[in-house]
Motif scaffolding. Structure first.
Motif, PDB file in Angstrom:
ATOM      1  N   GLU A   9       0.827  -1.229   0.000  1.00  0.00           N
ATOM      2  CA  GLU A   9       0.000   0.000   0.000  1.00  0.00           C
ATOM      3  C   GLU A   9       0.854   1.269   0.000  1.00  0.00           C
ATOM      4  O   GLU A   9       0.335   2.374  -0.109  1.00  0.00           O
ATOM      5  N   HIS A  10       2.163   1.128   0.144  1.00  0.00           N
ATOM      6  CA  HIS A  10       3.045   2.316   0.148  1.00  0.00           C
ATOM      7  C   HIS A  10       3.735   2.585  -1.186  1.00  0.00           C
ATOM      8  O   HIS A  10       4.575   3.480  -1.269  1.00  0.00           O
ATOM      9  N   THR A  11       3.409   1.821  -2.228  1.00  0.00           N
ATOM     10  CA  THR A  11       4.144   2.009  -3.493  1.00  0.00           C
ATOM     11  C   THR A  11       4.014   3.434  -4.021  1.00  0.00           C
ATOM     12  O   THR A  11       4.905   3.924  -4.701  1.00  0.00           O
ATOM     13  N   SER A  12       2.922   4.105  -3.691  1.00  0.00           N
ATOM     14  CA  SER A  12       2.706   5.455  -4.225  1.00  0.00           C
ATOM     15  C   SER A  12       3.611   6.502  -3.565  1.00  0.00           C
ATOM     16  O   SER A  12       3.501   7.692  -3.850  1.00  0.00           O
ATOM     17  N   ARG A  13       4.502   6.049  -2.667  1.00  0.00           N
ATOM     18  CA  ARG A  13       5.458   6.992  -2.051  1.00  0.00           C
ATOM     19  C   ARG A  13       6.854   6.901  -2.679  1.00  0.00           C
ATOM     20  O   ARG A  13       7.756   7.653  -2.306  1.00  0.00           O
ATOM     21  N   TYR A  14       7.050   5.915  -3.580  1.00  0.00           N
ATOM     22  CA  TYR A  14       8.418   5.597  -4.016  1.00  0.00           C
ATOM     23  C   TYR A  14       8.542   5.420  -5.527  1.00  0.00           C
ATOM     24  O   TYR A  14       7.554   5.213  -6.222  1.00  0.00           O
ATOM     25  N   GLY A  24      12.339  -2.175 -15.427  1.00  0.00           N
ATOM     26  CA  GLY A  24      11.437  -1.036 -15.574  1.00  0.00           C
ATOM     27  C   GLY A  24      11.454  -0.232 -14.283  1.00  0.00           C
ATOM     28  O   GLY A  24      11.874  -0.731 -13.237  1.00  0.00           O
ATOM     29  N   LEU A  25      11.020   1.025 -14.384  1.00  0.00           N
ATOM     30  CA  LEU A  25      10.994   1.894 -13.208  1.00  0.00           C
ATOM     31  C   LEU A  25       9.807   2.833 -13.355  1.00  0.00           C
ATOM     32  O   LEU A  25       9.598   3.398 -14.432  1.00  0.00           O
ATOM     33  N   VAL A  26       9.057   2.998 -12.294  1.00  0.00           N
ATOM     34  CA  VAL A  26       7.946   3.943 -12.371  1.00  0.00           C
ATOM     35  C   VAL A  26       7.869   4.725 -11.060  1.00  0.00           C
ATOM     36  O   VAL A  26       8.080   4.169  -9.981  1.00  0.00           O
ATOM     37  N   GLU A  27       7.631   6.019 -11.189  1.00  0.00           N
ATOM     38  CA  GLU A  27       7.620   6.876  -9.997  1.00  0.00           C
ATOM     39  C   GLU A  27       6.231   6.907  -9.355  1.00  0.00           C
ATOM     40  O   GLU A  27       5.241   7.199 -10.005  1.00  0.00           O
ATOM     41  N   LYS A  28       6.207   6.556  -8.086  1.00  0.00           N
ATOM     42  CA  LYS A  28       5.016   6.657  -7.227  1.00  0.00           C
ATOM     43  C   LYS A  28       3.735   6.073  -7.844  1.00  0.00           C
ATOM     44  O   LYS A  28       2.717   6.765  -7.962  1.00  0.00           O
ATOM     45  N   PRO A  29       3.791   4.788  -8.254  1.00  0.00           N
ATOM     46  CA  PRO A  29       2.582   4.207  -8.846  1.00  0.00           C
ATOM     47  C   PRO A  29       1.521   3.901  -7.786  1.00  0.00           C
ATOM     48  O   PRO A  29       1.854   3.548  -6.653  1.00  0.00           O
ATOM     49  N   ASN A  30       0.289   4.028  -8.187  1.00  0.00           N
ATOM     50  CA  ASN A  30      -0.827   3.584  -7.368  1.00  0.00           C
ATOM     51  C   ASN A  30      -0.633   2.080  -7.120  1.00  0.00           C
ATOM     52  O   ASN A  30      -0.251   1.358  -8.050  1.00  0.00           O
ATOM     53  N   ALA A  51      -2.433  -0.358  -7.161  1.00  0.00           N
ATOM     54  CA  ALA A  51      -3.147  -1.211  -8.121  1.00  0.00           C
ATOM     55  C   ALA A  51      -2.322  -1.446  -9.383  1.00  0.00           C
ATOM     56  O   ALA A  51      -2.512  -2.450 -10.073  1.00  0.00           O
ATOM     57  N   PHE A  52      -1.412  -0.527  -9.692  1.00  0.00           N
ATOM     58  CA  PHE A  52      -0.648  -0.644 -10.942  1.00  0.00           C
ATOM     59  C   PHE A  52       0.846  -0.864 -10.710  1.00  0.00           C
ATOM     60  O   PHE A  52       1.629  -0.884 -11.659  1.00  0.00           O
ATOM     61  N   ALA A  53       1.250  -0.996  -9.432  1.00  0.00           N
ATOM     62  CA  ALA A  53       2.695  -1.114  -9.140  1.00  0.00           C
ATOM     63  C   ALA A  53       3.239  -2.433  -9.678  1.00  0.00           C
ATOM     64  O   ALA A  53       2.644  -3.483  -9.438  1.00  0.00           O
ATOM     65  N   PRO A  54       4.366  -2.391 -10.396  1.00  0.00           N
ATOM     66  CA  PRO A  54       4.923  -3.625 -10.965  1.00  0.00           C
ATOM     67  C   PRO A  54       5.539  -4.557  -9.924  1.00  0.00           C
ATOM     68  O   PRO A  54       5.805  -5.717 -10.218  1.00  0.00           O
ATOM     69  N   SER A  55       5.829  -4.052  -8.718  1.00  0.00           N
ATOM     70  CA  SER A  55       6.361  -4.895  -7.629  1.00  0.00           C
ATOM     71  C   SER A  55       6.266  -4.078  -6.334  1.00  0.00           C
ATOM     72  O   SER A  55       5.726  -2.968  -6.326  1.00  0.00           O
ATOM     73  N   ASP A  56       6.829  -4.657  -5.265  1.00  0.00           N
ATOM     74  CA  ASP A  56       6.904  -3.910  -3.997  1.00  0.00           C
ATOM     75  C   ASP A  56       8.343  -3.485  -3.718  1.00  0.00           C
ATOM     76  O   ASP A  56       8.691  -3.140  -2.601  1.00  0.00           O
ATOM     77  N   LEU A  57       9.186  -3.554  -4.754  1.00  0.00           N
ATOM     78  CA  LEU A  57      10.589  -3.181  -4.567  1.00  0.00           C
ATOM     79  C   LEU A  57      10.763  -1.686  -4.836  1.00  0.00           C
ATOM     80  O   LEU A  57      10.596  -1.226  -5.976  1.00  0.00           O
TER      81      LEU A  57
END
Ligand code: G1P
Length: 293
Positions: free
Chosen positions: A168-173, A190-196, A198-204
């Motif tokens: 639930e914290h992916t949107s901070r990173y 791949g890299l994505v900034e602060k994903p929701n 629901a759409f985060a590719p991982s928890d890393l």
């Protein structure tokens, strides 16, 4: 031969609104954990990793940081008169050597990517580290030293400190799409900034330690604004995937988010507990409070 990482960039231009009123007139990077400002931990970590040049990207209201890393002759003479040799030595050791510190201003708060870009001329054409002082890491081997060692094993390229965070914290990173894993290293696909979440590719998640190749600068120069309407380092990095080696490193140690009140308080407790001079008193205090809960 692999070029040594000799320079580190410290983006310290942020406003620190989460710590108001403490940060109204004082930069958030000067908040002390136990008795040392966050930015000093960052500089010491860089020094322990062999960094020789320290580049601060500052903003208005940050001049105390410059004073902090300068000699203080009045204080030195008072400490010397009072024979406080140990404290005096500690103070002198914390000042980087003459000519090794530079300050440059980020004139507008356009984001981390823009802050790093501001250091372009001072970094030049060599690999460099970026350290975010908010991310404080308690570790036997300092995180950046773990990274420089790991980087030698993979022949250079970009390397990011990463750790697993609650989903639930992916949107901070900045979040990784992980590829092949080998020991502590994870290939970045791949890299994505602060994903929701629901759409985060991982928890890393990316934690505030980076070793970057200088080819990030031309990318940053043309980088569009991303999350939060800011120029994001993560977005620029994502367009370098597929070129040089690009790895995340699951570092050993405990990271504290000192940009957040609870993380900051936790860091103070953990660092005090880890100290020889304070650990046992701190333990008594924590136990006393815990037993009253
Ligand atoms: C920055 C980066 C983010 C990274 C984080 C680590 O975000 O943009 O990718 O995961 O630092 O602390 P900020 O905390 O500045 O919003």
């Amino acid at each position: 031969m692999l070029k040594k990482v000799r320079k580190a960039v410290f983006p310290v231009g942020g406003l620190g609104t989460r710590f108001l009123p403490a940060t109204k007139a004082m930069p958030k990077e000067m908040l002390p954990v136990v008795d040392k400002p966050l930015i000093q931990y960052a500089v010491e970590e860089a020094r322990d990793a062999g960094i020789e040049e320290f580049i601060f990207v500052t903003g208005r209201g940050k001049t105390i940081i410059e004073d902090h890393f300068d000699r203080s002759y009045e204080l030195e003479s008072v400490l010397s008169e009072r024979s406080k040799e140990e404290l005096l030595k500690e103070l002198m050791d914390s000042v980087p050597n003459a000519g090794t510190v530079a300050y440059i201003r980020q004139q507008e708060p356009l984001g981390l990517g823009h802050a790093v870009w501001c250091a372009k001329r001072l970094v030049g054409n060599e690999p460099f580290a970026v350290i975010l002082a908010d991310d404080l890491i308690l570790a036997k081997t300092p995180c950046l030293a773990q990274m420089t060692a790991a980087r030698e094993g993979v022949g250079g390229g970009n390397m990011l400190a990463v750790m697993k965070v609650p989903h639930e914290h992916t949107s901070r990173y900045g979040i990784l799409s992980p590829g092949k894993e080998e020991g502590a290293l994870v290939e970045v696909e791949g890299l994505v900034e602060k994903p929701n979440p629901a759409f985060a590719p991982s928890d890393l998640a990316v934690i505030g330690r980076y070793i970057l190749e200088p080819n990030i600068f031309p990318v940053l120069e043309n980088q569009d604004r991303g999350a939060g309407n800011e120029i994001q380092l993560t977005d620029a990095l994502s367009s370098l995937i597929g070129g040089d080696p690009f790895n995340g490193m699951k570092f050993e140690g405990t990271r504290f988010d000192c940009g957040d009140k609870i993380g900051f308080l936790e860091a103070n407790i953990a660092f005090a507990l880890s100290r020889e001079d304070l650990g046992s008193d701190m333990k008594d205090i924590v136990t006393k409070f815990a037993s009253n809960l």
